[in-house]
Design a protein around this motif. Structure first.
Motif, PDB file in Angstrom:
ATOM      1  N   LEU A 140       0.822  -1.218   0.000  1.00  0.00           N
ATOM      2  CA  LEU A 140       0.000   0.000   0.000  1.00  0.00           C
ATOM      3  C   LEU A 140       0.853   1.263   0.000  1.00  0.00           C
ATOM      4  CD1 LEU A 140      -2.788  -1.102   2.484  1.00  0.00           C
ATOM      5  CD2 LEU A 140      -2.942  -0.929   0.010  1.00  0.00           C
ATOM      6  N   THR A 141       1.967   1.231   0.723  1.00  0.00           N
ATOM      7  CA  THR A 141       2.809   2.432   0.780  1.00  0.00           C
ATOM      8  C   THR A 141       3.409   2.731  -0.586  1.00  0.00           C
ATOM      9  OG1 THR A 141       3.317   2.017   3.108  1.00  0.00           O
ATOM     10  CG2 THR A 141       4.775   3.523   1.939  1.00  0.00           C
ATOM     11  N   LYS A 152       2.267   1.760  -3.504  1.00  0.00           N
ATOM     12  CA  LYS A 152       1.172   2.170  -4.403  1.00  0.00           C
ATOM     13  C   LYS A 152       0.770   3.617  -4.154  1.00  0.00           C
ATOM     14  CE  LYS A 152      -2.277  -0.793  -5.427  1.00  0.00           C
ATOM     15  NZ  LYS A 152      -3.289  -1.862  -5.164  1.00  0.00           N
ATOM     16  N   ALA A 153       0.701   4.004  -2.876  1.00  0.00           N
ATOM     17  CA  ALA A 153       0.322   5.384  -2.552  1.00  0.00           C
ATOM     18  C   ALA A 153       1.384   6.366  -3.040  1.00  0.00           C
ATOM     19  CB  ALA A 153       0.113   5.536  -1.035  1.00  0.00           C
ATOM     20  N   ALA A 176       1.011   6.550  -6.845  1.00  0.00           N
ATOM     21  CA  ALA A 176      -0.238   7.201  -7.259  1.00  0.00           C
ATOM     22  C   ALA A 176      -0.168   8.710  -7.090  1.00  0.00           C
ATOM     23  CB  ALA A 176      -1.410   6.647  -6.452  1.00  0.00           C
ATOM     24  N   ASP A 177       0.527   9.171  -6.056  1.00  0.00           N
ATOM     25  CA  ASP A 177       0.539  10.603  -5.803  1.00  0.00           C
ATOM     26  C   ASP A 177       1.681  11.327  -6.484  1.00  0.00           C
ATOM     27  OD1 ASP A 177      -1.778  11.448  -4.362  1.00  0.00           O
ATOM     28  OD2 ASP A 177      -1.128  10.075  -2.809  1.00  0.00           O
ATOM     29  N   GLY A 178       2.663  10.577  -6.942  1.00  0.00           N
ATOM     30  CA  GLY A 178       3.722  11.178  -7.754  1.00  0.00           C
ATOM     31  C   GLY A 178       4.615  12.136  -7.006  1.00  0.00           C
ATOM     32  N   GLU A 210       7.414  11.814  -5.394  1.00  0.00           N
ATOM     33  CA  GLU A 210       8.341  11.403  -4.340  1.00  0.00           C
ATOM     34  C   GLU A 210       9.310  10.321  -4.787  1.00  0.00           C
ATOM     35  OE1 GLU A 210       6.238  11.055  -0.414  1.00  0.00           O
ATOM     36  OE2 GLU A 210       4.778  12.185  -1.573  1.00  0.00           O
TER      37      GLU A 210
END
Lengths: 156, 235
Positions: free
Chosen positions: A100-101, A103-104, A107-109, A111
């Motif tokens: 999940l980390t 993927k997050a 997804a948020d781009g 970093e």
């Protein structure tokens, strides 16, 4: 100018620091030392041209910052930056918050390095296949495919 | 209308509630999880409040977030980086996507927040591959978002009821799903913490409403005695 193109970087994300470190050592060791044998068999023909070449950069991001079980987005982004040579970074994960980390973060781009991708693969076998394939100079799509194919190596 | 200060206040109230309820959340997480939900969320929300406070004190180094969207995005980012468990990316994504959906507006209406939280809940569903009924935080989140256009209190009530309704469900996502039928009979800890988020949202809205009413009364009182008769008009 070097005639070698940059290698894909590999990041191994586990709930456990020792697991991530050990799998990184295992994959790096197999890619560096046994390219024509065991690891070559895992990664198919892609490892063929490896002899004498550099091993792809591998970095482990296991556990939390204080050494506990869990996932640290800071360890993950730092590891990805360490192995980024401009050819993309493949992230392999074990389970739960590691999945999940990453993927997050993707997804948020912003970093993770450009071209970073979460690779859907079994953690140990996929890591070996990814490192061997990346060390052979394959691009990120081929690295991803080799790691995914590790799901198919049946043991019985 | 809700401004950045309202969202700071909400997150501080949520952090206080998580701190107060951390032991209960961890207890809920013991039979079907790894008994760290309370401590993980406490670490995350403590960091959120510390970060938001530091942006106010440290204005020379970085601009404090001055819109609801910026406050939520910063909080979400902090949760992703400090929680250490699955609730970090899940709650972090909820707040970041909600913040992004609110955009740059300096003040937002409750209806805007409902729409934005729906985008956040959708992102959580996508991230975890879960749907309502899977015994996850979505079982509190989705009914709360559905009820938010009616009122903050209705959203809080829907979240609490949604969390309680996870008790008879069998977990289909996360670590609890490994337990199969043995996950039945326990409340989902993520749904319980989501309910806390909406309860504190309603409390914050009620506190602000009461303060506004008090200020209005004070202003009316200063103008003369007419305001006194008007007080009974407040619901």
């Amino acid at each position: 100018m070097s005639d070698r193109k940059p290698l894909v970087g590999i990041v191994l994300v586990s709930h456990s620091g020792p697991v991530a470190d050990s799998v990184a050592a295992l994959a790096g060791g197999l890619a560096g030392g046994l390219a024509g044998g065991l690891a070559g068999g895992l990664a198919g023909g892609l490892a063929g041209g490896l002899a004498g070449g550099a091993t792809a950069p591998v970095s482990a991001a296991g556990g939390t910052r204080d050494g506990g079980l869990g996932t640290s987005s800071e360890l993950i982004t730092a590891a990805a930056r360490r192995v980024d040579r401009g050819a993309g970074v493949a992230l392999l994960v074990d389970l739960g918050s590691a999945v999940l980390t990453v993927k997050a973060l993707i997804a948020d781009g912003g970093e993770l390095p450009d071209g970073a991708r979460l690779v859907d693969a079994p953690f140990v076998e996929g890591a070996v296949a990814a490192v061997v394939t990346a060390s052979a100079g394959a691009d990120i799509a081929a690295v991803e495919k080799a790691a995914q194919e590790a799901y198919g190596y049946r043991k019985v | 209308m809700l401004d950045a200060a309202f969202f700071r206040r909400w997150l501080a109230a949520a952090a206080a509630a998580v701190d107060r309820e951390a032991d209960r959340l961890t207890e809920l997480d013991s039979p079907i999880g790894d008994a760290d939900h309370g401590s993980n969320l406490r670490r995350g929300f403590t960091a959120v409040v510390a970060t938001l406070e530091s942006t106010l004190e440290n204005t020379l180094e970085k601009e404090p977030p001055d819109t609801p969207g910026a406050v939520l995005s910063l909080a979400g980012r902090q949760l992703i980086s400090t929680v250490g468990g699955a609730s970090g990316p899940l709650y972090g994504t909820l707040l970041r996507r909600t913040g992004r959906a609110l955009g740059d507006a300096p003040r937002v209406a409750r209806g805007d927040l409902a729409d934005a939280l729906r985008a956040g809940a959708d992102a959580v569903a996508q991230l975890g591959g879960a749907a309502p009924g899977d015994k996850t935080m979505l079982d509190a989140l989705v009914p709360a978002v559905d009820a938010l256009p009616s009122s903050f209190a209705a959203a809080a009530e829907a979240a609490v009821q949604g969390a309680l309704a996870t008790v008879p469900l069998q977990a289909r996502k996360g670590r609890a799903s490994y337990l199969g039928e043995r996950s039945i009979g326990h409340q989902d800890p993520g749904a319980a913490s989501s309910a806390l988020l909406f309860e504190t949202l309603a409390e914050t809205a009620e506190t602000e409403r009461a303060e506004r009413a008090e200020r209005t009364e004070a202003a009316e009182g200063a103008e003369g005695t007419e305001g006194v008769a008007g007080r009974g008009g407040h619901e």
